[in-house]
Structures are given as C-alpha cells and as structure tokens.
Enzyme design. Sequence first.
Site, mmCIF file in Angstrom:
data_model
loop_
_atom_site.group_PDB
_atom_site.id
_atom_site.type_symbol
_atom_site.label_atom_id
_atom_site.label_comp_id
_atom_site.label_asym_id
_atom_site.label_seq_id
_atom_site.Cartn_x
_atom_site.Cartn_y
_atom_site.Cartn_z
ATOM 1 N N HIS A 371 47.297 38.176 46.863
ATOM 2 C CA HIS A 371 45.989 37.771 46.346
ATOM 3 C C HIS A 371 46.393 35.787 45.756
ATOM 4 C CE1 HIS A 371 44.306 40.814 46.375
ATOM 5 N NE2 HIS A 371 42.909 40.995 46.921
ATOM 6 N N PHE A 424 44.600 35.037 39.074
ATOM 7 C CA PHE A 424 43.303 34.876 38.542
ATOM 8 C C PHE A 424 42.241 35.943 40.230
ATOM 9 C CE2 PHE A 424 38.804 34.752 37.903
ATOM 10 C CZ PHE A 424 38.358 34.806 36.609
#
Length: 471
Positions: A371, A424
């Site tokens: 990600h 995150f």
Amino acid sequence: MKYPRDLLGYGQNSPKVVWPKRAKIAVQFVINYEEGGENCLLHGDAASEAFLSEIVGAEPWPGKRHFNMESIYDYGARSGFWRLHRLFTAESIPVTIFGVATALAKSPVQVNAMQLAQWEIASHGLKWIDYKNFSKKKERSFLQKAIKVHTAATGLAPKGWYLGRGTENTVALASEFGSFEYISDSYDDDLPYWITSKKVPQLIIPYTLDANDMRFATQQGFNSWSQFFDYLKGTFDVLHKEGVEGSPKMMNIGLHCRLSGRPGRLMALKEFIKYTKSFKDVWYAKRIDIAEHWKKYHPPFEKKIDPYQMTKGQFIGTFGNIFEHSPWIAEKAYSRGLNPSMKSPEATHGFLCFEFRMASDKEKLKVLKSHPDLALDNKKLVEKLTTSSTLEQKGAGLTSLNDRQQNEFNQLNNQYKEKFKHPFIIAVKGKTRSQILRQFKIRYENTRADEFVTACREVEKIAYFRLKELF
C-alpha cells in the site's frame, strides 16, 4: 477448479415478491403419477420396485415379479388417483402432475381426467427408476425419449421437468435439451430462481421432500393423517407469517396416488385445504402459473460481473488488485474453487478475505507494504499507484494539499513507518482529511501487534469498497 454448489442463494436480499391478488403465500400441490412406470419385469427392468410403498424397507426381487408391490402401485392408478381427483376438482384447486411418461402412456383415461380438470402435466422422466448410475449420454437419451412419449400420451410437450432420482447432470441436461419453462430437481429454496446453463437462463422452481406424503413410506415418517396435517399446517403458518411480514414465499406439497390416495390419509388434505381456505390471501397455483409469473415480474438479468463464469485469467485480472498489488490472493481464491455464491461484493469479499487471513504474517506484511503512503508527493511513486488507490486518495482530498498539509502528512508517514515497518493504512472512503489525521495520531500510540491487526482490518475494508465499485 470450481465448486458448483451455491450456498448463498438470495441470502439477505430476498426479492420483493408480489403474488397475484397480493397473496401472502403461493400454495402448490403436486401429484406424482408414477403407477405403471415403476421397476417391473413387465416393463423390461431387471428387478421389482422397492421404493415408496406400504412395504417399508422392501428389497428389489431380481428376475422376479413382486405381485404385492405391483398391486400397491395399481391401487394408486385404480383408486388413489380418482380420490385425489375428486377432492381437488370439488375444491377448485389447480394441480400440477409430475407424470412419468411410460405411466401416462398406460393411463389414457386418467390423463383425459387431468386435462378436463385443466391440470398441468409436467414431465417426471421416462420411467420411475433410480438414474444414479446413468452415464450422461444415456440420461440424455432417456430425457429425449421422455419428452417424445409424454407428448404422444398427452398431445402436448411438457413445460416443466422433475426427474426425482436424478444425477449431477440432470439439471444441466434438462436445461440444455428440454426447452422447459422450469425445472424442479432442487430442494434448496422457498422461491424460484434463475441459473445459467450454457449461457442461457433457466428457471428453477424448487420442490419438497419434507411436506411430502412420501414420509408415510419411509422410516421416521408420518404414521397418521394428523401428523401429516400438523406438518403441513406448521409449514403454512410459518411461510404465511413471513408473507405478512413482507417476504412472501411458495409452499410445495408433494403427493402420490398410492399414498395420499388411501382413505386413511386423505383427511390430512381435506383438513389442510379447509384450514388454508379460511385465509383470504392464499394463491393456489400450478407450477406453470408460478413460472409465468416469475418470468414476468422477476426476469433473469445480465450480471455485469459473474466470478463463477470467469476463467483463471479473467478472475485474477478482475480481482488481482482488490488487495493492493497482491494478485496472489485472487489466484489462491480461484485455485481453492470458485462457486455460484460469488454473486455479490459481500460474498466475493468473504472468499478473498479468507485467503488473506489464511496467509502467514510475513505474507500479510507484504500486502501491507504494497500500500502507498497517504498523500504521496513523490511523482515516481505516484505513477505506481493502482487506479483504485489514486481515486480513493483523490476522493479524500489527499491529492490537493497545500505545503503545510503535505509536510504534516510526510512527517506522520515517516514516523509511523519507522515504528511499525509498514505504511499507515486506512480505508479513506467517506472520511475527511481531519478524520484521517486524527486516526493517524491515535493509532500511532498502538503496540506493533495491535496495529498490525488494525492495519489488516483496514486492508479488508479497502477491498470491500473496491469490490462494491466493481459490482
């Protein structure tokens, strides 16, 4: 590899059914006409019949006629049929006959009575035998002969099909070669539904083995008419209540001339009919009536995405980036076995998440690291974002930050990655920049173990939002 069983059905998305005259329940009576089509040496079979008679636990007699068994079946044609015929015609209740073709051919007077009563005569196969060991080729041949004999016996080709003791090929063969309005070789729902066979929609109207007088002829079955009545009444009451609450259903009732046609059992039907007629919102229908209604008001629709019909390449190409840059999850889901339950984002999400959760922590960490940072400002890295990630971040306003906001995100990203060793991750859909920043700061206080679990959950949320967009 595919897993052909559909364990979801309508699930929580039951169709909004409106039966004729806004009935709360459709009640459908079937009379199975099998007498003269059962196993018998006179019919060219190797042994006598042993199924569904007063002789519970009967064994076939190889090479011999079983006169007692034959006479029990004869009773159904000689007496039982007429008793049921008088009851339903007197009550003006329509009936569907599941007619075995060779039995119909031996009973022209009964067939004429069915037709004068305007009953539907659906096909119950060529012979009343067990087809479990039939090859696909032989079963197809018997199906085609059944239609030919049925048409000769009744003057009309059957619009419905129910073989009963079929094979894993029965529904597919009937769909492909029968041109039937509906098929009933299924017991998996309280409503009709569509399947796709050879890319052609086929209506399935499920049948019943529980609200069925066959349980008079099986172990742990009904012993008296009152037991049968109680079971029918209980079934009706539950389904009717569901209809009143906004989810109308269909109630199937299966009958046999040699079973319910006995005087000691007919009372169950008389009392049940009397009871249901005390309600003003019951639709008594033939199966073909239900098929025509369903076709008109619940026609098949073309699904934009049908995972079960996809090749491996199509499946991975469609779902490979549901988990960011991790096509191996879709590949594992495909290898484990696609099934017809994958008809919604919720269902497909569950199957993909199963593979993600089965993975090792090392594999999961790889997914997390796939990600991107939030509010990424490195142009080279931005170019590597999946289309989904780009749109998600843009929707949350993370691609149009001023210098102060960008610096704040950069600092938080770096602090977070230094502590947790992965970016995150948060499902940004529906969240504002301030909400995202607040979560950034709150989750930074987590332990590494807790945050790993939280990040994985966010990955699953992101996957769900992406699937909803696809579907």
